[in-house]
Design an enzyme around this catalytic site. Structure first.
Site, PDB file in Angstrom:
ATOM      1  N   PHE A  33      32.239  92.345 156.650  1.00 11.71           N
ATOM      2  CA  PHE A  33      32.578  91.022 157.435  1.00 11.71           C
ATOM      3  C   PHE A  33      33.844  90.562 156.460  1.00 11.71           C
ATOM      4  O   PHE A  33      34.770  89.824 157.040  1.00 11.71           O
ATOM      5  CB  PHE A  33      31.485  89.867 156.933  1.00 11.71           C
ATOM      6  CG  PHE A  33      30.227  90.282 157.740  1.00 11.71           C
ATOM      7  CD1 PHE A  33      30.252  89.890 159.133  1.00 11.71           C
ATOM      8  CD2 PHE A  33      29.107  90.889 157.175  1.00 11.71           C
ATOM      9  CE1 PHE A  33      28.983  90.297 159.743  1.00 11.71           C
ATOM     10  CE2 PHE A  33      28.008  91.258 157.725  1.00 11.71           C
ATOM     11  CZ  PHE A  33      27.876  90.765 159.233  1.00 11.71           C
ATOM     12  N   GLN A 101      20.890  92.168 153.239  1.00 13.07           N
ATOM     13  CA  GLN A 101      21.643  91.137 154.142  1.00 13.07           C
ATOM     14  C   GLN A 101      21.890  91.795 155.470  1.00 13.07           C
ATOM     15  O   GLN A 101      22.407  91.083 156.206  1.00 13.07           O
ATOM     16  CB  GLN A 101      22.865  90.376 153.388  1.00 13.07           C
ATOM     17  CG  GLN A 101      22.284  89.674 152.327  1.00 13.07           C
ATOM     18  CD  GLN A 101      23.802  89.803 151.296  1.00 13.07           C
ATOM     19  OE1 GLN A 101      24.393  88.549 151.577  1.00 13.07           O
ATOM     20  NE2 GLN A 101      23.936  90.443 150.556  1.00 13.07           N
ATOM     21  N   HIS A 119      18.376  88.362 156.652  1.00 15.14           N
ATOM     22  CA  HIS A 119      19.091  87.674 157.610  1.00 15.14           C
ATOM     23  C   HIS A 119      18.746  88.580 159.012  1.00 15.14           C
ATOM     24  O   HIS A 119      19.364  88.195 160.152  1.00 15.14           O
ATOM     25  CB  HIS A 119      20.739  88.283 157.461  1.00 15.14           C
ATOM     26  CG  HIS A 119      21.133  87.321 156.566  1.00 15.14           C
ATOM     27  ND1 HIS A 119      22.581  87.753 155.837  1.00 15.14           N
ATOM     28  CD2 HIS A 119      20.847  86.501 155.577  1.00 15.14           C
ATOM     29  CE1 HIS A 119      22.603  87.106 154.624  1.00 15.14           C
ATOM     30  NE2 HIS A 119      21.605  86.234 154.530  1.00 15.14           N
ATOM     31  N   CYS A 130       8.500  81.109 173.085  1.00 12.97           N
ATOM     32  CA  CYS A 130       7.121  81.260 172.358  1.00 12.97           C
ATOM     33  C   CYS A 130       7.257  82.052 171.498  1.00 12.97           C
ATOM     34  O   CYS A 130       6.215  82.716 170.792  1.00 12.97           O
ATOM     35  CB  CYS A 130       6.274  82.241 173.749  1.00 12.97           C
ATOM     36  SG  CYS A 130       7.438  83.912 173.911  1.00 12.97           S
ATOM     37  N   CYS A 154       8.323  84.095 179.502  1.00 16.70           N
ATOM     38  CA  CYS A 154       7.679  82.707 179.799  1.00 16.70           C
ATOM     39  C   CYS A 154       8.873  81.764 180.117  1.00 16.70           C
ATOM     40  O   CYS A 154       8.770  80.679 180.235  1.00 16.70           O
ATOM     41  CB  CYS A 154       7.368  82.450 178.257  1.00 16.70           C
ATOM     42  SG  CYS A 154       8.491  81.965 176.954  1.00 16.70           S
ATOM     43  N   SER A 193      29.762  91.346 148.664  1.00 19.71           N
ATOM     44  CA  SER A 193      30.736  90.453 148.310  1.00 19.71           C
ATOM     45  C   SER A 193      30.177  89.179 147.419  1.00 19.71           C
ATOM     46  O   SER A 193      30.563  88.451 146.907  1.00 19.71           O
ATOM     47  CB  SER A 193      31.739  89.811 149.473  1.00 19.71           C
ATOM     48  OG  SER A 193      30.913  88.972 150.116  1.00 19.71           O
ATOM     49  N   ASN A 216      30.140  97.563 143.834  1.00 16.70           N
ATOM     50  CA  ASN A 216      30.845  97.091 144.620  1.00 16.70           C
ATOM     51  C   ASN A 216      32.265  97.595 144.530  1.00 16.70           C
ATOM     52  O   ASN A 216      32.961  97.544 143.643  1.00 16.70           O
ATOM     53  CB  ASN A 216      30.505  95.675 145.071  1.00 16.70           C
ATOM     54  CG  ASN A 216      30.776  95.069 146.295  1.00 16.70           C
ATOM     55  OD1 ASN A 216      30.531  95.391 147.137  1.00 16.70           O
ATOM     56  ND2 ASN A 216      32.062  94.389 146.355  1.00 16.70           N
ATOM     57  N   ASP A 233      32.501 103.802 145.452  1.00  9.98           N
ATOM     58  CA  ASP A 233      31.933 103.711 146.776  1.00  9.98           C
ATOM     59  C   ASP A 233      30.370 103.935 146.642  1.00  9.98           C
ATOM     60  O   ASP A 233      30.048 104.845 145.825  1.00  9.98           O
ATOM     61  CB  ASP A 233      32.567 104.836 147.580  1.00  9.98           C
ATOM     62  CG  ASP A 233      32.211 104.857 149.102  1.00  9.98           C
ATOM     63  OD1 ASP A 233      30.844 104.861 149.343  1.00  9.98           O
ATOM     64  OD2 ASP A 233      32.997 104.908 149.823  1.00  9.98           O
ATOM     65  N   VAL A 234      29.454 103.297 147.406  1.00 12.03           N
ATOM     66  CA  VAL A 234      28.076 103.108 147.152  1.00 12.03           C
ATOM     67  C   VAL A 234      27.749 104.698 147.727  1.00 12.03           C
ATOM     68  O   VAL A 234      26.663 105.062 147.231  1.00 12.03           O
ATOM     69  CB  VAL A 234      27.391 102.103 147.916  1.00 12.03           C
ATOM     70  CG1 VAL A 234      27.672 100.990 147.390  1.00 12.03           C
ATOM     71  CG2 VAL A 234      27.858 102.145 149.503  1.00 12.03           C
TER      72      VAL A 234
HETATM   73  P1  OAD Z   1      30.944  91.427 153.015  1.00 20.20           P
HETATM   74  O1  OAD Z   1      31.711  92.049 154.055  1.00 20.20           O
HETATM   75  O2  OAD Z   1      31.061  89.950 152.446  1.00 20.20           O
HETATM   76  O3  OAD Z   1      31.023  92.283 151.696  1.00 20.20           O
HETATM   77  C1  OAD Z   1      30.923  93.672 151.734  1.00 20.20           C
HETATM   78  C2  OAD Z   1      31.338  94.221 150.664  1.00 20.20           C
HETATM   79  O4  OAD Z   1      31.099  95.508 150.490  1.00 20.20           O
HETATM   80  C3  OAD Z   1      33.065  93.941 149.979  1.00 20.20           C
HETATM   81  O5  OAD Z   1      33.077  93.322 148.686  1.00 20.20           O
HETATM   82  C4  OAD Z   1      33.479  95.277 150.123  1.00 20.20           C
HETATM   83  O6  OAD Z   1      34.588  95.628 149.040  1.00 20.20           O
HETATM   84  C5  OAD Z   1      32.268  96.047 149.813  1.00 20.20           C
HETATM   85  N1  OAD Z   1      32.340  97.531 150.307  1.00 20.20           N
HETATM   86  C6  OAD Z   1      32.549  98.023 151.639  1.00 20.20           C
HETATM   87  N2  OAD Z   1      32.489  99.229 151.641  1.00 20.20           N
HETATM   88  C7  OAD Z   1      32.033  99.906 150.615  1.00 20.20           C
HETATM   89  C8  OAD Z   1      31.595 101.047 150.125  1.00 20.20           C
HETATM   90  N3  OAD Z   1      31.691 102.242 151.106  1.00 20.20           N
HETATM   91  N4  OAD Z   1      31.030 101.047 148.762  1.00 20.20           N
HETATM   92  C9  OAD Z   1      31.027  99.986 148.157  1.00 20.20           C
HETATM   93  N5  OAD Z   1      31.617  98.749 148.380  1.00 20.20           N
HETATM   94  C10 OAD Z   1      31.838  98.708 149.663  1.00 20.20           C
HETATM   95  O7  OAD Z   1      29.417  91.581 153.482  1.00 20.20           O
HETATM   96  P2  OAD Z   1      27.837  90.988 152.940  1.00 20.20           P
HETATM   97  O8  OAD Z   1      28.077  90.549 151.490  1.00 20.20           O
HETATM   98  O9  OAD Z   1      26.908  91.715 153.268  1.00 20.20           O
HETATM   99  O10 OAD Z   1      25.571  86.921 157.178  1.00 20.20           O
HETATM  100  O11 OAD Z   1      27.976  89.616 153.712  1.00 20.20           O
HETATM  101  C11 OAD Z   1      27.026  88.470 153.738  1.00 20.20           C
HETATM  102  C12 OAD Z   1      26.839  87.773 154.945  1.00 20.20           C
HETATM  103  O12 OAD Z   1      27.889  87.369 155.328  1.00 20.20           O
HETATM  104  C13 OAD Z   1      26.247  88.976 156.016  1.00 20.20           C
HETATM  105  O13 OAD Z   1      24.849  89.143 155.927  1.00 20.20           O
HETATM  106  C14 OAD Z   1      26.476  88.202 157.168  1.00 20.20           C
HETATM  107  C15 OAD Z   1      27.888  87.521 156.975  1.00 20.20           C
HETATM  108  O14 OAD Z   1      28.422  86.374 157.335  1.00 20.20           O
HETATM  109  C16 OAD Z   1      24.905  86.946 158.263  1.00 20.20           C
HETATM  110  O15 OAD Z   1      24.846  87.517 159.153  1.00 20.20           O
HETATM  111  C17 OAD Z   1      23.929  85.420 158.215  1.00 20.20           C
END
Ligand code: OAD
Length: 248
Positions: A33, A101, A119, A130, A154, A193, A216, A233-234
């Site tokens: 994201f 998430q 999420h 329903c 429904c 993030s 991260n 990298d994870v």
């Molecule tokens: P983000 O996109 O905010 O953060 C992803 C993080 O992963 C970033 O900080 C990247 O630097 C890091 N990243 C990407 N690829 C990577 C890799 N291969 N190894 C290590 N790090 C890596 O995603 P989330 O934190 O999951 O909400 O976002 C939280 C929520 O915001 C999501 O669940 C979604 C969104 O709006 C809902 O859908 C409700």
């Protein structure tokens, strides 16, 4: 090395919890994201996926949602080495549960059994009337054929079974996630993030009585509370940690 330190923390802990975000799935071809190539702010506007938009214009919401799905779920998506390492650590009795998430279901596809979906899951839909949940593919097919918004048997409107902006998290999942964070002696926050609460506050909860590890590529809000921060990298770090844990 840092990996050895993390492996030791994980090995010595009685309870190990993990929080994952979009970063664990980027290597499977699913965009994140935020951060580099993030979809919010470039291709898609988060406001289009707000609960208010769904209530006001469910047909338009579904149209945009199909585009989002195409961008987020390319054909043939498979779990990667990070998902597999976590599933492996769970079956070895090391990881207790994964709080995610992500809505892609890839942890389960990789073999993780104890997954707390904060999420929801985009591969399901739920009926607004329903409450029945079902596989999303049929609703998506009908929506793509112009049946907008797709409805339940429904008559109720179907909604992707994910938490939209402006919606509460599922209470049981949130309760279980907080409980895990409180109980964990070691807690790994990986590929997130850490910007969206309440998920983003779980690492701080875990750090009160346990050891926090952040993995991260970019900085996160929890870095200053972490015992170890791996700017890695994870898909490299998690298999390396798992390997070290098994060696001992
Ligand atoms: P983000 O996109 O905010 O953060 C992803 C993080 O992963 C970033 O900080 C990247 O630097 C890091 N990243 C990407 N690829 C990577 C890799 N291969 N190894 C290590 N790090 C890596 O995603 P989330 O934190 O999951 O909400 O976002 C939280 C929520 O915001 C999501 O669940 C979604 C969104 O709006 C809902 O859908 C409700």
């Amino acid at each position: 090395r840092e990996i050895a330190r993390v492996a030791a923390l994980v090995r010595d802990a009685e309870t190990v919890g993990v929080l994952t975000g979009a970063g664990v799935s980027t290597a499977s071809g699913i965009p994140s994201f935020r951060g580099e190539d993030g979809i919010w702010g470039s291709e898609f506007d988060p406001q289009d996926f707000h609960r208010r938009r769904f209530d006001r214009d469910p047909a338009g919401f579904w149209r945009d949602r199909l585009d989002l799905h195409d961008a987020m779920r390319p054909d043939g998506v498979e779990p990667n080495a990070a998902h597999r390492a976590l599933a492996d650590l769970e079956s070895a009795g090391v990881v207790d549960a994964v709080v995610t998430q992500n809505t892609d279901g890839l942890h389960q596809d990789a073999g993780s059994d104890r997954v707390i979906e904060l999420h929801g899951n985009a591969e399901r839909v739920a009926c607004e009337d329903c409450g029945r949940r079902s596989d999303a593919s049929d609703a998506r097919r009908r929506a793509a054929d112009g049946d907008l918004p797709p409805t339940c048997e429904c008559g109720g409107v179907l909604k992707p079974d994910v938490v939209l902006f402006g919606e509460q998290l599922p209470p049981k999942a949130l309760h279980d996630a907080r409980d895990l964070a409180e109980r964990s002696d070691a807690f790994l926050a990986v590929g997130s993030s850490l910007t969206v609460d309440p998920a983003a506050s779980l690492p701080a909860t875990a750090a009160r009585d346990g050891s926090l590890v952040v993995v991260n590529l970019d900085e996160t809000r929890a870095d200053d509370r972490a015992e170890v921060v791996l700017r890695a990298d994870v898909t490299d770090a998690l298999p390396a940690i798992a390997e070290r844990v098994h060696e001992a």
